[in-house]
Enzyme design. Structure first.
Site, PDB file in Angstrom:
ATOM      1  N   LYS A  56       1.131  -1.368   0.322  1.00  0.00           N
ATOM      2  CA  LYS A  56       0.347  -0.169  -0.076  1.00  0.00           C
ATOM      3  C   LYS A  56       0.222   1.675   0.492  1.00  0.00           C
ATOM      4  O   LYS A  56       0.635   2.160  -1.300  1.00  0.00           O
ATOM      5  CB  LYS A  56      -0.984   0.119   1.296  1.00  0.00           C
ATOM      6  CG  LYS A  56      -2.493  -1.617   1.393  1.00  0.00           C
ATOM      7  CD  LYS A  56      -2.941  -1.016   2.243  1.00  0.00           C
ATOM      8  CE  LYS A  56      -4.011  -1.928   2.560  1.00  0.00           C
ATOM      9  NZ  LYS A  56      -5.117  -2.130   3.954  1.00  0.00           N
ATOM     10  N   SER A  72      -0.418   1.025   5.894  1.00  0.00           N
ATOM     11  CA  SER A  72      -0.714  -0.534   7.040  1.00  0.00           C
ATOM     12  C   SER A  72      -1.998  -1.266   6.947  1.00  0.00           C
ATOM     13  O   SER A  72      -3.036  -1.268   6.006  1.00  0.00           O
ATOM     14  CB  SER A  72      -1.249   1.151   8.365  1.00  0.00           C
ATOM     15  OG  SER A  72      -1.428  -0.044   9.215  1.00  0.00           O
ATOM     16  N   ASP A  73      -2.202  -2.381   7.406  1.00  0.00           N
ATOM     17  CA  ASP A  73      -2.677  -3.887   7.496  1.00  0.00           C
ATOM     18  C   ASP A  73      -2.797  -4.365   8.735  1.00  0.00           C
ATOM     19  O   ASP A  73      -2.195  -3.880   9.593  1.00  0.00           O
ATOM     20  CB  ASP A  73      -2.104  -4.588   6.472  1.00  0.00           C
ATOM     21  CG  ASP A  73      -3.575  -5.185   5.865  1.00  0.00           C
ATOM     22  OD1 ASP A  73      -4.186  -4.882   5.031  1.00  0.00           O
ATOM     23  OD2 ASP A  73      -3.688  -6.929   6.313  1.00  0.00           O
ATOM     24  N   GLN A  74      -3.961  -4.910   9.063  1.00  0.00           N
ATOM     25  CA  GLN A  74      -4.431  -5.610  10.036  1.00  0.00           C
ATOM     26  C   GLN A  74      -5.284  -6.932  10.040  1.00  0.00           C
ATOM     27  O   GLN A  74      -6.184  -6.738   9.306  1.00  0.00           O
ATOM     28  CB  GLN A  74      -5.292  -4.260  11.054  1.00  0.00           C
ATOM     29  CG  GLN A  74      -5.324  -5.150  12.051  1.00  0.00           C
ATOM     30  CD  GLN A  74      -6.675  -4.472  13.547  1.00  0.00           C
ATOM     31  OE1 GLN A  74      -7.668  -4.338  13.661  1.00  0.00           O
ATOM     32  NE2 GLN A  74      -6.105  -3.839  14.350  1.00  0.00           N
ATOM     33  N   ALA A 109       0.520  -3.767  11.199  1.00  0.00           N
ATOM     34  CA  ALA A 109       1.365  -3.850  10.298  1.00  0.00           C
ATOM     35  C   ALA A 109       1.604  -2.521   9.676  1.00  0.00           C
ATOM     36  O   ALA A 109       0.274  -1.529   9.471  1.00  0.00           O
ATOM     37  CB  ALA A 109       1.544  -4.780   8.856  1.00  0.00           C
TER      38      ALA A 109
END
Length: 201
Positions: A56, A72-74, A109
């Site tokens: 991203k 960011s990613d979760q 993350a």
């Protein structure tokens, strides 16, 4: 770059991440990245979150040279297995029944890049869910409708009432953007919120 263009970009369309980043009082703009989020065969959930956060950030950085971009990613996991977004009431109901009394790990993350160098981190939050009655689950779901949230639990609002305990080194990680880790990473790119011109204004 025009003088009034923010140096910082958040590669996200999430309202919650925008609200969290605004706490640092750094000028920024938010751009939604165009990234395929399909997991690779055999990819661990935490590896997926890290890969997507980098993808991203790099996707947006490629179109905005000279800027600092946050990705960011979760993902949520229980016993190493991914827990997805339920999508509707029935799936959310089943999901919360399965999570009742259990511990879930949320991997938040984070990636920061200037288009050349990339810094990344995985901040883990361990959430112990209360033992939930059927009525408590239904009351929560009808009030919150958290169908776009992994684990069906929006900890930034009523979802906090589902929890028995939360353990993390970074209290904003559970909402989707770990600000302690982010502040450290931004400082490495020369963008410390406490030293930036106009910080705190």
């Amino acid at each position: 770059m025009p003088q009034n263009t923010p140096r910082l970009i958040l590669a996200s369309s999430s309202r919650y991440r925008r609200e969290l980043l605004a706490r640092l009082r750094l000028p920024f703009e938010a751009i939604s990245p165009d990234v395929d989020e399909t997991p690779r065969p055999g990819e661990a959930p935490e590896a997926l979150a890290l890969r997507l956060s980098v993808a991203k950030a790099m996707a947006v950085a490629a179109t905005r040279p000279g800027r600092i971009v946050i990705g960011s990613d979760q993902v949520a996991t229980m016993d190493g297995r991914p827990i997805g977004k339920p999508g509707d009431f029935a799936r959310a109901q089943a999901q919360l029944r399965a999570l009742s009394g259990q511990t879930v790990e949320f991997h938040s993350a984070l990636a920061v890049t200037d288009g050349q160098r990339v810094e990344k981190a995985d901040v883990v939050t361990r959430c112990r869910f209360r033992t939930l009655s059927a009525q408590a689950i239904d009351t929560y779901l009808r009030a919150e409708e958290p169908y776009d949230t992994a684990g069906s639990a929006k900890a930034e609002s009523l979802g906090i009432a589902l929890m028995e305990s939360i353990q993390s080194d970074d209290p904003t990680a559970i909402i989707g953007l770990p600000l302690i880790a982010l502040t450290r990473m931004l400082a490495g790119f020369g963008l410390d919120p406490l030293e930036a011109p106009g910080a705190g204004a």
